[in-house]
Design an enzyme around this catalytic site. Structure first.
Site, short mmCIF file in Angstrom:
data_model
loop_
_atom_site.label_atom_id
_atom_site.label_comp_id
_atom_site.label_asym_id
_atom_site.label_seq_id
_atom_site.Cartn_x
_atom_site.Cartn_y
_atom_site.Cartn_z
N GLN A 1 -49.62 -15.74 -29.06
CA GLN A 1 -48.82 -16.06 -27.88
C GLN A 1 -48.90 -14.92 -26.87
O GLN A 1 -48.35 -15.04 -25.78
CB GLN A 1 -47.35 -16.26 -28.29
CG GLN A 1 -47.11 -17.46 -29.17
CD GLN A 1 -45.69 -17.51 -29.71
OE1 GLN A 1 -45.47 -17.44 -30.91
NE2 GLN A 1 -44.69 -17.62 -28.84
N ARG B 1 -29.84 -11.59 -27.61
CA ARG B 1 -29.72 -13.01 -27.28
C ARG B 1 -28.63 -13.67 -28.13
O ARG B 1 -27.90 -14.54 -27.66
CB ARG B 1 -31.07 -13.74 -27.41
CG ARG B 1 -31.02 -15.18 -26.95
CD ARG B 1 -32.40 -15.82 -26.85
NE ARG B 1 -33.11 -15.50 -25.62
CZ ARG B 1 -32.97 -16.16 -24.46
NH1 ARG B 1 -32.16 -17.20 -24.38
NH2 ARG B 1 -33.65 -15.79 -23.40
N ARG C 1 -38.40 -19.69 -32.32
CA ARG C 1 -37.79 -20.67 -31.42
C ARG C 1 -36.26 -20.54 -31.33
O ARG C 1 -35.54 -20.85 -32.28
CB ARG C 1 -38.17 -22.07 -31.91
CG ARG C 1 -38.17 -23.12 -30.83
CD ARG C 1 -38.79 -24.40 -31.36
NE ARG C 1 -39.15 -25.31 -30.29
CZ ARG C 1 -39.85 -26.42 -30.47
NH1 ARG C 1 -40.27 -26.74 -31.68
NH2 ARG C 1 -40.15 -27.19 -29.46
N PHE D 1 -34.79 -17.58 -30.72
CA PHE D 1 -34.79 -16.12 -30.57
C PHE D 1 -33.38 -15.53 -30.68
O PHE D 1 -32.95 -14.77 -29.83
CB PHE D 1 -35.43 -15.79 -29.21
CG PHE D 1 -36.00 -14.40 -29.09
CD1 PHE D 1 -37.21 -14.08 -29.67
CD2 PHE D 1 -35.34 -13.42 -28.34
CE1 PHE D 1 -37.75 -12.80 -29.53
CE2 PHE D 1 -35.88 -12.15 -28.19
CZ PHE D 1 -37.09 -11.84 -28.79
N GLU E 1 -37.31 -24.07 -26.31
CA GLU E 1 -36.42 -23.64 -27.38
C GLU E 1 -35.06 -24.34 -27.44
O GLU E 1 -34.56 -24.62 -28.55
CB GLU E 1 -36.16 -22.12 -27.27
CG GLU E 1 -37.39 -21.27 -27.43
CD GLU E 1 -37.10 -19.83 -27.02
OE1 GLU E 1 -36.97 -19.57 -25.80
OE2 GLU E 1 -36.97 -18.98 -27.90
#
Ligand code: MTE
Ligand code: LUZ
Ligand code: MOS
Length: 779
Positions: A212, A325, A357, A359, A730
């Site tokens: 990625q 996050r 996904r 995060f 996500e």
């Protein structure tokens, strides 16, 4: 499987290649088996194959590494260790605490110690098992709470406080305290980690790999070999899935393949088999929570003290931004006035956990959903009512629309979205019907839950929010686009091509996106944080716009009129009431020596973040959604089935409703696996025992609900995103919270009292049975 979605093209766009449900650009190649993944590329003559030798111990000083038996296997060409790096043996993406090959110490069972290169993949794999290694064992810490108790972290603890949580907790009429946890998750991309390193002229290196983040691979490789970045070219046409697992952790594989190719000056391929892949790479962080909540008789949350322990594993990797996050998503869709949130990244002797996904967002948000589920049972309210009582205020509701980290929620649609779903899913009627069913069904019990989400879009590391693109128009009117994003199945290249086709007013079939390549766009960010289309779509639009402006000037000078009145539409250029084909204009432009290609750049505006106070404006906007799930549970076996799922998702003005629907369905089922059947088990020696599909159960097609209703919420991004769309990669992973809480609801119905089933995630059949048993025994 799926049913409806509102596939109507967007109304505002006059030329609608953007906004239409085009199939994935590689759909035909995918289904015909003609899409090339890294391992499908024809191998160059002289290609060798590498395999990794892994640590048998979780924490130890490496004694003697005797590799003689490895070297003697027929076909083996060479063996390399940490000592063979001409440069830096390091692949830590943020902090340099992550060796490519272990040196002196091993920090987890499965950590790569050496690489063996042989004529065939099979020979290399067999040889890698034959090393004689002595270890001097050190105490291993395997559990997050154990590391937390010892104060052992990979990064400094994080703390966010707003208001006066101490006083608010003391004054709250009702109080709820407890601990909870959610498990980790293996990314389980279908294409495993792979890198193919091809020596180029001089000391140069061309690396094709599944990643990625090509730019990060380039930097890791250049540093490891002691080369300048310009000597290393990294390329990725597509991945067979990444899901965050190839954001940073493709680097180890790219680094090893390139180390071998560098010394041997021959092409070397390193392809992980599934067991090695699962043993070596990090996963979603399991989270462990302590909560103390103050609330009132309406179920409104008045104060929250929350501690989160994320199991980081042996190194930092991306755990810092993951934990950040999580902290920024404990509110999910709810206004939390007075909060105290602490988050730590526990150091354990296990794989270094990484992006997956969501995060950290899912791990933050599910805690507050659990708390709400608890509050609802305590107050004997429908959990949906507790949820709506706690929603952020509507956009004009001053006071209840500032997040705990200080960002104003200016685009809140959760009230309208949940109301629409509640009605379209017949939530209330089904609640009544399920109660009636359960009253007469002693063994099979049904459960229902509606959960919402709000998910912040942008990298929470501000500088990563940038992207570049190149658009080339050729003389036959065909267009080639290159941008910094990578394709992992999510449809990014399709969306970027749509944006360019729209901008130039040509059919999508005229546009082709080429492989991501560090020789074309420099210093790219990972394709992550769901920002692929937001960032690269804008960059490609910028490039295409520059070409269109030059063409418009030329058309105006030829036909008269103003350049900004020239229309590019369906392969036709209309100017001053005259028209010519796009192709004619291109050929004319070439002869007039007009530049027919351009670069483009984009940096998301208005983002800022203070990591010390944990406040700022980290997100460009929020993506909203909600889901209703209905399950049936067999209370004698713990088996269950998802009967029906209704989803409403806010993709803004969708760039491609068909692709978005696929993303929503995929994320929903993937998140359902995380919360139910996917269980990672380490033995007491710290060895991961679930390292293959035989022992690690991801959802199958048969686990999809027979009745699956996915709809896009009619909306338009208030932020100036690409064509006013919203990200989709996500956020829908949070939608299957509804499956977990529906299972919990079904379990709760075995008790006449509305008591709380003790259920942590993943809710495997065994833990469902345990929860049912606990409900019976404590009645
Ligand atoms: N969809 C598919 N098919 N395969 C993937 O690997 N990764 C997800 C999501 N959807 C993934 C996927 C993750 S983790 C992210 S961050 C986004 O796609 C990245 O792509 P985007 O930003 O272009 O949406
Ligand atoms: N932040 C984020 C990140 O929100 N998502 C990501 O994927 C990410 N990756 C690296 C650094 N920060
Ligand atoms: Mo996705 S976890 O941001 O790669």
């Amino acid at each position: 499987m799926s049913q409806t979605s509102n596939l109507s093209p967007t109304t505002e766009l006059e030329w609608t290649e953007a906004g239409r449900p085009h199939p994935h650009e590689s759909a035909v190649l995918h289904v015909c088996g003609n899409a090339n993944y890294t391992d499908d590329l024809p191998e160059l003559q002289g290609t060798l194959h590498a395999a990794l030798g892994l640590s048998a111990q979780a924490h130890a000083v490496i004694g003697n590494m005797n590799l003689e038996r490895v070297r003697q296997v027929p076909g083996v060409v060479a063996v390399f260790t940490a000592a063979d790096f001409p440069g830096d043996n390091q692949c830590g993406p943020i902090i340099r605490d992550d060796p490519i090959l272990a040196a002196e110490k091993v920090h987890y069972a499965g950590q790569p110690l050496f690489a063996v290169v042989a004529q065939t993949h099979e020979q290399a794999r067999r040889a890698a098992r034959l090393a004689d290694i002595t270890y001097h064992p050190l105490p291993a810490v395997l559990h997050a709470r154990e590391a937390d108790a010892a104060g052992s972290y990979v990064l400094p603890p994080m703390h966010l406080q707003r208001g006066n949580p101490e006083t608010a907790l003391e004054q709250a009429p009702l109080r709820l305290r407890g601990q909870w946890q959610v498990g980790g998750q293996e990314q389980f991309y279908l294409e495993g980690q792979i890198a193919y390193a091809i020596p180029a002229e001089g000391e140069g290196m061309h690396v094709v790999c599944s990643t990625q983040h090509p730019s990060e691979m380039q930097h890791v490789i250049a540093r490891a070999l002691g080369l300048a970045s310009h000597a290393v070219r990294v390329e990725c046409r597509r991945m067979g899935g990444g899901f965050g697992g190839k954001e940073s952790q493709s680097a180890l594989w790219a680094g090893v393949a390139t180390l071998c190719a560098h010394h041997l000056r021959r092409p070397v391929k390193l392809r992980a088999d599934r067991d090695d892949d699962m043993l070596v790479t990090g996963k979603r962080h399991d989270f462990h929570y302590d909560y103390d909540i103050g609330f009132n008789a309406d179920g409104r949350i008045l104060a929250a003290r929350i501690g989160m322990i994320a199991r980081a594993g042996f190194s930092a990797d991306l755990s810092g931004p993951v934990a950040t996050r999580a902290v920024c998503h404990v509110d999910n869709a709810y206004y939390l006035s007075d909060v105290d949130i602490r988050a730590v990244c526990a150091r354990t002797n296990t794989q270094s956990n990484t992006a997956f996904r969501g995060f950290g967002g899912p791990q933050g948000a599910i805690l507050i959903e659990y708390v709400i589920d608890e509050i609802a049972r305590q107050l004997d309210m429908d959990p949906l009512d507790v949820r709506t009582h706690n929603f952020y205020g509507r956009n004009d509701d001053e006071g209840r629309n500032i997040t705990h980290y200080g960002q104003k929620v200016a685009d809140n649609v959760i009230h309208e979205l949940v109301a629409e779903l509640e009605s379209s899913s017949d939530y209330r009627q089904r609640r009544t019907a399920i109660a009636a069913f359960n009253a007469t069904s002693p063994v099979l019990k049904k459960g229902l839950a509606l959960t919402p989400h709000k998910f912040g879009i942008a990298f929470n590391v501000t500088h990563l929010n940038q992207a570049g693109a190149l658009v080339h128009v050729y003389l036959d009117g065909s267009v080639s686009v290159n941008h910094g994003g990578t394709e992992m199945g999510q449809g990014l290249h399709t969306k970027v091509a749509q944006v360019v086709a729209h901008e130039l007013g040509i059919p999508l079939s005229a546009v082709r996106v080429s492989a991501t390549d560090t020789d074309k766009i420099a210093n790219t960010s990972a394709t992550a944080a769901s920002t692929g289309a937001d960032l690269n779509g804008k960059a490609a639009q910028d490039a295409a716009r520059q070409i269109r402006q030059k063409l418009a000037q030329l058309a105006a000078s030829r036909f008269g009129g103003m350049p900004d009145q020239v229309r590019f539409h369906a392969g036709t250029v209309v100017c001053n009431e005259q028209r010519c084909s796009f192709l004619e204009l291109i050929q004319h432009a070439y002869l007039a020596r007009v530049q027919l290609w351009s670069d483009g750049f984009y940096a998301t505006p208005d983002l800022h973040w203070n990591g010390n106070t944990m406040t700022g404006h980290p997100f460009s906007y929020y993506a909203y959604g909600a889901a209703v799930s209905e399950v049936i549970v067999d209370t004698l076996t713990g088996e269950w089935k998802l009967l029906r799922a209704d989803i409403l998702y806010d993709a803004g003005q969708s760039l491609n409703p068909a692709i978005d629907q696929g993303q929503i369905e995929g994320a929903f089922i993937q998140g359902m696996g995380w919360l139910t059947t996917e269980e990672l088990v380490w033995n007491s020696q710290g060895k991961l025992t679930t390292h293959a599909p035989s022992t690690y159960k991801i959802p199958a097609i048969s686990d999809c609900p027979a009745d699956f209703r996915v709809k896009l919420f009619a909306n338009r991004n208030v932020t100036d995103s690409i064509h006013r769309s919203k990200a989709v990669g996500e956020p829908p992973l949070l939608l299957p919270f509804s499956v977990f809480f529906a299972i919990r609801d079904a379990i709760a119905s075995v008790s006449v009292h509305r008591r709380s089933p003790p259920l942590t995630a993943p809710a495997t059949a065994e833990s469902i049975l345990r929860a049912i048993h606990a409900m019976h025994t404590s009645e």
